[in-house]
Design an enzyme around this catalytic site. Structure first.
Site, PDB file in Angstrom:
ATOM      1  N   TYR A 235       0.876  -1.163   0.000  1.00 43.71           N
ATOM      2  CA  TYR A 235       0.000   0.000   0.000  1.00 43.71           C
ATOM      3  C   TYR A 235       0.919   1.220   0.000  1.00 43.71           C
ATOM      4  O   TYR A 235       1.777   1.356   0.878  1.00 43.71           O
ATOM      5  CB  TYR A 235      -0.891   0.036   1.234  1.00 43.71           C
ATOM      6  CG  TYR A 235      -2.084  -0.883   1.186  1.00 43.71           C
ATOM      7  CD1 TYR A 235      -3.074  -0.726   0.221  1.00 43.71           C
ATOM      8  CD2 TYR A 235      -2.233  -1.901   2.125  1.00 43.71           C
ATOM      9  CE1 TYR A 235      -4.182  -1.548   0.180  1.00 43.71           C
ATOM     10  CE2 TYR A 235      -3.343  -2.736   2.095  1.00 43.71           C
ATOM     11  CZ  TYR A 235      -4.309  -2.555   1.116  1.00 43.71           C
ATOM     12  OH  TYR A 235      -5.400  -3.372   1.083  1.00 43.71           O
ATOM     13  N   ASP A 263      -6.053  -0.322  -6.391  1.00 47.99           N
ATOM     14  CA  ASP A 263      -7.521  -0.249  -6.426  1.00 47.99           C
ATOM     15  C   ASP A 263      -8.111   0.265  -5.120  1.00 47.99           C
ATOM     16  O   ASP A 263      -9.293   0.078  -4.841  1.00 47.99           O
ATOM     17  CB  ASP A 263      -8.121  -1.617  -6.754  1.00 47.99           C
ATOM     18  CG  ASP A 263      -7.721  -2.698  -5.758  1.00 47.99           C
ATOM     19  OD1 ASP A 263      -7.028  -2.382  -4.773  1.00 47.99           O
ATOM     20  OD2 ASP A 263      -8.085  -3.874  -5.974  1.00 47.99           O
ATOM     21  N   HIS A 355     -10.114  -6.474  -5.462  1.00 45.74           N
ATOM     22  CA  HIS A 355      -9.848  -6.415  -4.021  1.00 45.74           C
ATOM     23  C   HIS A 355     -10.790  -7.345  -3.248  1.00 45.74           C
ATOM     24  O   HIS A 355     -11.259  -7.022  -2.160  1.00 45.74           O
ATOM     25  CB  HIS A 355      -9.992  -4.985  -3.509  1.00 45.74           C
ATOM     26  CG  HIS A 355      -9.043  -4.628  -2.398  1.00 45.74           C
ATOM     27  ND1 HIS A 355      -7.880  -3.937  -2.590  1.00 45.74           N
ATOM     28  CD2 HIS A 355      -9.093  -4.874  -1.062  1.00 45.74           C
ATOM     29  CE1 HIS A 355      -7.261  -3.759  -1.445  1.00 45.74           C
ATOM     30  NE2 HIS A 355      -7.972  -4.324  -0.485  1.00 45.74           N
TER      31      HIS A 355
END
Length: 519
Positions: A235, A263, A355
């Site tokens: 991330y 995403d 996701h």
């Protein structure tokens, strides 16, 4: 050595000391910087917080976030005041259900692990693992999409021996799958993601380490066997200095590929999780961001994700190329145009993923996007798949080896599996993950034979009929195993006990009767 009585005097916002693993820390100045707010820390002010700290935090979280002068030293164990944790009736019932679990030998497929996990996991942990965006349409579509692909088996081929080993980014794997990144592993078991590290080594597959693991990154790398291949899911932090540190440390520790999540510029509304006020603590990377505006009232996901950068853009890829030599893969690509852009940017591949259905509801399944990408990248750039130079991966909704084989036939290099392994160890610990991987192994062996494919390279496009893949309303056999794991919101707390179900609520609405009245 400090006494418990002395520690107990520092039990407020003005002076807050806590004990973790027999050592005392002054967290007074950290209260307002804690991303989850000060309340959870103050609950254990002057007391032993180890039992609350352990399930979520990596072991080094507190030592790496507090300056050395705040490490006050050991405490006399027999003088420490501990917080008494009362076991509720609901928790007693859950523990009884654990004792009544079916034996592991009775677990025949990955759906079974999910069914058991739903009954034996703490409510908040189940809510976090199982939740998806909005009406949870996409999470169901992720699985249902595989049911719109049918096999065209070949016969009279020698399948005495079948070999379903493969390679991912040049690294060997015993099956065309990898353990994809999932956060907060210790919600399901005290050993967390370390269970997956060990299982990956035992079964010869690759683990993708998550940014938001409950275990520390170094703990998971140290837990790997010599030569074991690991990837890292990133991330991107708003503070690029932090991102650079994480990436370069991962490369220095031998990580073989960097999967950049693209995403999640903002978290989707995972309402099942949002209903559970998140009172556990945050993983190390969250704690290092030093933000004080996290809304912990809307579930675990929002409580641990405030650091993610919503400004990530294509031009940032040049910066990533400048700080690492690891292959770069974008995780969360959802259309062929972005896959084409990733190829043109010189990346090593993309993960076609929504996701796990946790972001934009009504996003299409990864397997549908796969078929689209294969077609258009061939038309636009002459690429054929599987392709060693630009690899396509899929995740979301996979519960059978047949799902994986369908993806491979359509051009995927490999498929990521996440939730099923969480459910496996949440229900049965390390033995559960071992059993899950053995089930997949056995399914691969059987289905490769039935498909007429001696090796993974023999699983080709002509072996599947995907003509209905993009038809989102199509008659397929009911999937009772998957559907039984979907549970509607209990309305007992909202409506009078005399109203027995949702249909009666609707009848009341139509007839405009008071809710307390009986039909």
């Amino acid at each position: 050595m400090l006494s418990g009585n002395e520690v107990a005097q520092h039990n407020g916002r003005e002076s807050c000391w806590i004990i973790v693993h027999g050592k005392v820390y002054d967290v007074t100045e950290f209260l307002n910087d804690h991303p989850g707010g000060s309340r959870i820390i103050l609950k254990y002010a002057g007391k032993d917080a180890t039992q609350e700290y352990d399930p979520i935090h990596p072991p080094d979280a507190i030592t790496s976030n507090l300056p050395p002068e705040k490490h006050l030293g050991p405490v006399q164990p027999d003088t420490v005041e501990k917080v008494e944790i009362q076991i509720t009736d609901e928790e007693k019932e859950r523990l009884e259900r654990i004792e009544r679990r079916p034996s592991l030998s009775e677990i025949l497929n990955l759906h079974d692990f999910e069914s058991i996990a739903k009954e034996v996991m703490p409510v908040k942990a189940w809510a976090y693992y199982s939740s998806a965006a909005d009406d949870e349409i996409t999470i169901r579509e992720n699985h249902a999409a595989y049911h719109r692909i049918w096999f065209r088996p070949r016969i009279m081929r020698d399948v005495t021996n079948v070999d379903f080993s493969s390679t991912i980014l040049g690294h060997k794997t015993s099956m065309p799958i990898y353990i994809t990144a999932t956060a907060l592993g210790k919600l399901g078991h005290p050993d967390g993601e370390l269970i997956l590290t060990r299982a990956a080594a035992q079964h010869g597959i690759i683990q993708m380490i998550p940014t938001l693991a409950s275990c520390s990154f170094d703990e998971l790398v140290d837990g790997a066997q010599p030569g074991q291949v690991q990837f890292f899911q990133l991330y991107v932090n708003k503070d690029r200095a932090i991102t650079k540190r994480i990436v370069q440390h991962a490369e220095a520790r031998g990580i073989k590929a960097l999967f950049i999540t693209v995403d999640a510029p903002q978290l989707g509304r995972r309402e099942k999780d949002m209903r559970q006020k998140f009172e556990a603590e945050d993983p190390a990377e969250v704690s290092k961001t030093g933000k004080d505006n996290v809304d912990r009232s809307q579930g675990a996901a929002r409580a641990i994700s405030s650091f993610i950068d919503p400004g990530l853009k294509w031009s940032d890829l040049n910066w990533f190329k400048s700080i690492t030599k690891m292959p770069l893969i974008l995780k969360g690509v959802q259309c062929w145009e972005d896959a084409l852009e990733a190829y043109d940017q010189g990346l090593a591949g993309v993960v076609l993923s929504n996701h796990g259905g946790r972001q934009l509801d009504f996003a299409r399944s990864g397997i549908e996007i796969l078929a689209e990408c294969v077609k258009h990248l061939k038309d636009k750039r002459g690429l054929t798949f599987p392709n060693e130079k630009f690899q396509l991966f899929v995740d979301g909704g996979v519960r059978r080896a047949t799902d994986v084989l369908k993806a491979v036939a359509l051009g995927a290099t490999a498929v990521g599996i996440g939730r099923p392994f969480l459910y496996a160890y949440s229900a049965y610990g390390p033995d559960g993950v071992d059993r899950a991987l053995q089930i997949l192994h056995d399914e691969f062996e059987m289905n490769m034979r039935l498909l007429g494919a001696p090796t993974i390279k023999d699983v080709v496009r002509e072996m599947v009929d995907a003509s209905n893949l993009s038809s989102h309303v199509v008659a397929v056999p009911s999937d009772s195993l998957f559907n039984t794991n979907c549970r509607e919101l209990k309305l007992s707390c909202l409506f009078d006990a005399n109203i027995r179900n949702v249909d009666e609520v609707m009848q009341h609405a139509v007839l405009k009767l008071p809710l307390k009245a009986k039909i």
